[in-house]
Design a protein around this motif. Structure first.
Motif, PDB file in Angstrom:
ATOM      1  N   ILE A  45       0.861  -1.212   0.000  1.00 34.92           N
ATOM      2  CA  ILE A  45       0.000   0.000   0.000  1.00 34.92           C
ATOM      3  C   ILE A  45       0.883   1.243   0.000  1.00 34.92           C
ATOM      4  O   ILE A  45       0.698   2.180  -0.786  1.00 34.92           O
ATOM      5  CB  ILE A  45      -0.945  -0.003   1.220  1.00 34.92           C
ATOM      6  N   LEU A  46       1.912   1.229   0.882  1.00 39.46           N
ATOM      7  CA  LEU A  46       2.787   2.402   0.989  1.00 39.46           C
ATOM      8  C   LEU A  46       3.544   2.625  -0.324  1.00 39.46           C
ATOM      9  O   LEU A  46       3.669   3.754  -0.804  1.00 39.46           O
ATOM     10  CB  LEU A  46       3.765   2.222   2.153  1.00 39.46           C
ATOM     11  N   GLU A  47       4.024   1.510  -0.912  1.00 37.50           N
ATOM     12  CA  GLU A  47       4.736   1.608  -2.195  1.00 37.50           C
ATOM     13  C   GLU A  47       3.829   2.199  -3.267  1.00 37.50           C
ATOM     14  O   GLU A  47       4.201   3.075  -4.026  1.00 37.50           O
ATOM     15  CB  GLU A  47       5.156   0.206  -2.665  1.00 37.50           C
ATOM     16  N   SER A  48       2.580   1.686  -3.299  1.00 35.55           N
ATOM     17  CA  SER A  48       1.674   2.122  -4.369  1.00 35.55           C
ATOM     18  C   SER A  48       1.301   3.587  -4.202  1.00 35.55           C
ATOM     19  O   SER A  48       1.037   4.281  -5.178  1.00 35.55           O
ATOM     20  CB  SER A  48       0.452   1.208  -4.436  1.00 35.55           C
ATOM     21  N   ARG A  49       1.286   4.059  -2.974  1.00 37.15           N
ATOM     22  CA  ARG A  49       1.008   5.507  -2.772  1.00 37.15           C
ATOM     23  C   ARG A  49       2.145   6.359  -3.311  1.00 37.15           C
ATOM     24  O   ARG A  49       1.942   7.474  -3.784  1.00 37.15           O
ATOM     25  CB  ARG A  49       0.819   5.794  -1.278  1.00 37.15           C
ATOM     26  N   LYS A  50       3.369   5.796  -3.211  1.00 35.63           N
ATOM     27  CA  LYS A  50       4.540   6.563  -3.681  1.00 35.63           C
ATOM     28  C   LYS A  50       4.582   6.641  -5.204  1.00 35.63           C
ATOM     29  O   LYS A  50       5.056   7.606  -5.767  1.00 35.63           O
ATOM     30  CB  LYS A  50       5.818   5.872  -3.167  1.00 35.63           C
ATOM     31  N   HIS A  51       4.114   5.574  -5.871  1.00 36.65           N
ATOM     32  CA  HIS A  51       4.190   5.511  -7.337  1.00 36.65           C
ATOM     33  C   HIS A  51       2.778   5.520  -7.893  1.00 36.65           C
ATOM     34  O   HIS A  51       2.216   4.470  -8.197  1.00 36.65           O
ATOM     35  CB  HIS A  51       4.943   4.253  -7.769  1.00 36.65           C
ATOM     36  N   SER A  52       2.226   6.692  -8.023  1.00 33.79           N
ATOM     37  CA  SER A  52       0.789   6.785  -8.300  1.00 33.79           C
ATOM     38  C   SER A  52       0.410   6.361  -9.720  1.00 33.79           C
ATOM     39  O   SER A  52      -0.751   6.179 -10.026  1.00 33.79           O
ATOM     40  CB  SER A  52       0.311   8.206  -8.041  1.00 33.79           C
ATOM     41  N   ASP A  53       1.400   6.196 -10.611  1.00 29.82           N
ATOM     42  CA  ASP A  53       1.057   5.837 -11.984  1.00 29.82           C
ATOM     43  C   ASP A  53       1.148   4.329 -12.223  1.00 29.82           C
ATOM     44  O   ASP A  53       0.975   3.876 -13.342  1.00 29.82           O
ATOM     45  CB  ASP A  53       1.996   6.574 -12.956  1.00 29.82           C
ATOM     46  N   ARG A  54       1.437   3.543 -11.181  1.00 31.82           N
ATOM     47  CA  ARG A  54       1.625   2.097 -11.395  1.00 31.82           C
ATOM     48  C   ARG A  54       0.626   1.278 -10.571  1.00 31.82           C
ATOM     49  O   ARG A  54       0.238   1.681  -9.462  1.00 31.82           O
ATOM     50  CB  ARG A  54       3.039   1.700 -10.976  1.00 31.82           C
ATOM     51  N   ILE A  55       0.281   0.128 -11.138  1.00 29.80           N
ATOM     52  CA  ILE A  55      -0.591  -0.792 -10.395  1.00 29.80           C
ATOM     53  C   ILE A  55       0.289  -1.862  -9.747  1.00 29.80           C
ATOM     54  O   ILE A  55       1.178  -2.411 -10.396  1.00 29.80           O
ATOM     55  CB  ILE A  55      -1.625  -1.442 -11.340  1.00 29.80           C
TER      56      ILE A  55
END
Ligand SMILES: C[S@@+](CC[C@H](N)C(=O)[O-])C[C@H]1O[C@@H](n2cnc3c(N)ncnc32)[C@H](O)[C@@H]1O
Length: 344
Positions: free
Chosen positions: A42-52
């Motif tokens: 979740i934390l990673e995905s918040r950092k990279h908002s253009d990736r799933i």
């Protein structure tokens, strides 16, 4: 029609069943309840908002994340019943994406289990009203509807029978108006405070039936309440005089009303008529009278409850709205408010 814009000859149900892996919604994961690996993702995905981001799982559906939100696929909601794939569960409706977490202190009032998020009410009010419209919540609870309506520039009416009207709603609305409520949608709508409200306590039914089925004045009414209620019903301003016992209210400088539960005889009516004099008039509302009321030119004598029986519906348990019998709106004049009085 352009081939690329071809219409699908499918019902919504059929469409959902045909393309379940393409129908998605976003859901906020409960961060505190998920495992360590999911938390990190979740934390990673918040950092990279253009990736799933994907977390593969053995016994459960894989977790897909975008900007910290889970992507849910409708394919995971389909069920097989009697050999047929059916839409077993709502993927979402427009309301469920609004989180209830963190609303406990909205409006500085605690109202466990029943309280709704201000954001939810914002959506309801936004899609159904325009600024200045009236919003009614007859089950007001902690007052979320009024707080949000006020912040969104709507007028509102709330009704609440519980004591939390005083402990929750009134303090909450005062804070909203004073610009001291910083929570809920305040920031989102740029609310800085303003406006006002009035508070009314609903009186018991004025009339009730006795054991023989006759209308009588409710025993909960004392003399002052009775006079105030009858002034309202007869269109007089309730303003009891300290000096003149028969002046309970007035409609003009020279037209007065007197309310009494007495049975008035000729002598009393004559005395009243003499005191009123020839340049004033008086409506006398009494329980009963003897003699001919039209022999006093400056008095109009009426019996309670007959005088008011038709003015309201009394003593119902259910006042269900008869839509076809709605009263006509009053003519628009000046600054009259909803209750026909000057606004504050
Ligand atoms: C589910 S709560 C509403 C919660 C509200 N939406 C909020 O966000 O705080 C329902 C409220 O309706 C009130 N209520 C129930 N029957 C009522 C009635 N006949 N007249 C007025 N209020 C009533 C209850 O006291 C309760 O506070």
């Amino acid at each position: 029609m352009n081939a690329a814009l071809r219409a699908l000859n499918l019902s919504l149900d059929e469409c959902v069943q045909r393309f379940p892996e393409r129908i998605i919604r976003f859901a906020q994961p409960n961060y505190d309840a998920v495992g360590k690996e999911t938390k990190e993702l979740i934390l990673e995905s918040r950092k990279h908002s253009d990736r799933i981001f994907i977390q593969k799982r053995e016994d459960h559906a894989d977790i897909y994340l975008l900007r910290g939100d889970r992507i849910l696929f409708y394919k995971d909601k389909l069920r097989q019943i009697d050999g047929r794939i059916v839409t077993g569960e709502l993927l979402t409706n427009v309301w469920l994406d609004i989180p209830y977490q963190g609303i406990a202190n909205e409006g500085d009032v605690v109202f466990p289990k029943s309280k709704k998020p201000e954001k939810l009410l914002q959506r309801v009010i936004d899609i159904s009203t325009n600024p200045g419209d009236l919003v009614l919540d007859s089950f007001a609870g902690s007052g979320t509807t009024g707080a949000v309506a006020q912040k969104m520039g709507r007028r509102w009416i709330m009704v609440e029978l519980g004591e939390h009207c005083h402990t929750h709603i009134i303090p909450r609305m005062k804070k909203v108006i004073d610009g001291e409520d910083k929570g809920g949608i305040t920031e989102a709508v740029g609310w800085k405070g303003g406006g006002g409200f009035r508070y009314y306590r609903l009186a018991p039914s004025l009339l009730e039936k006795d054991k023989w089925g006759n209308w009588i004045i409710n025993k909960e009414y004392n003399a002052a309440m009775l006079a105030a209620a009858l002034c309202k019903l007869e269109g007089f301003i309730y303003a009891p005089s300290d000096a003149v016992y028969w002046q309970h209210g007035h409609s003009t400088e020279r037209d007065f009303v007197y309310v009494t539960t007495q049975n008035l005889g000729h002598e009393q009516l004559q005395a009243l008529s003499d005191e009123v004099g020839s340049d004033r008039s008086l409506l006398v509302l009494c329980s009963a009278f003897r003699g001919k009321p039209d022999q006093y030119p400056n008095l109009t004598v009426k019996k309670i409850p007959n005088a008011v029986l038709k003015k309201c519906e009394w003593g119902h348990d259910d006042y269900s709205l008869q839509v076809e019998n709605l009263p006509k709106p009053p003519p628009k004049t000046g600054q009259m408010d909803l209750f026909g009085e000057d606004g504050e």
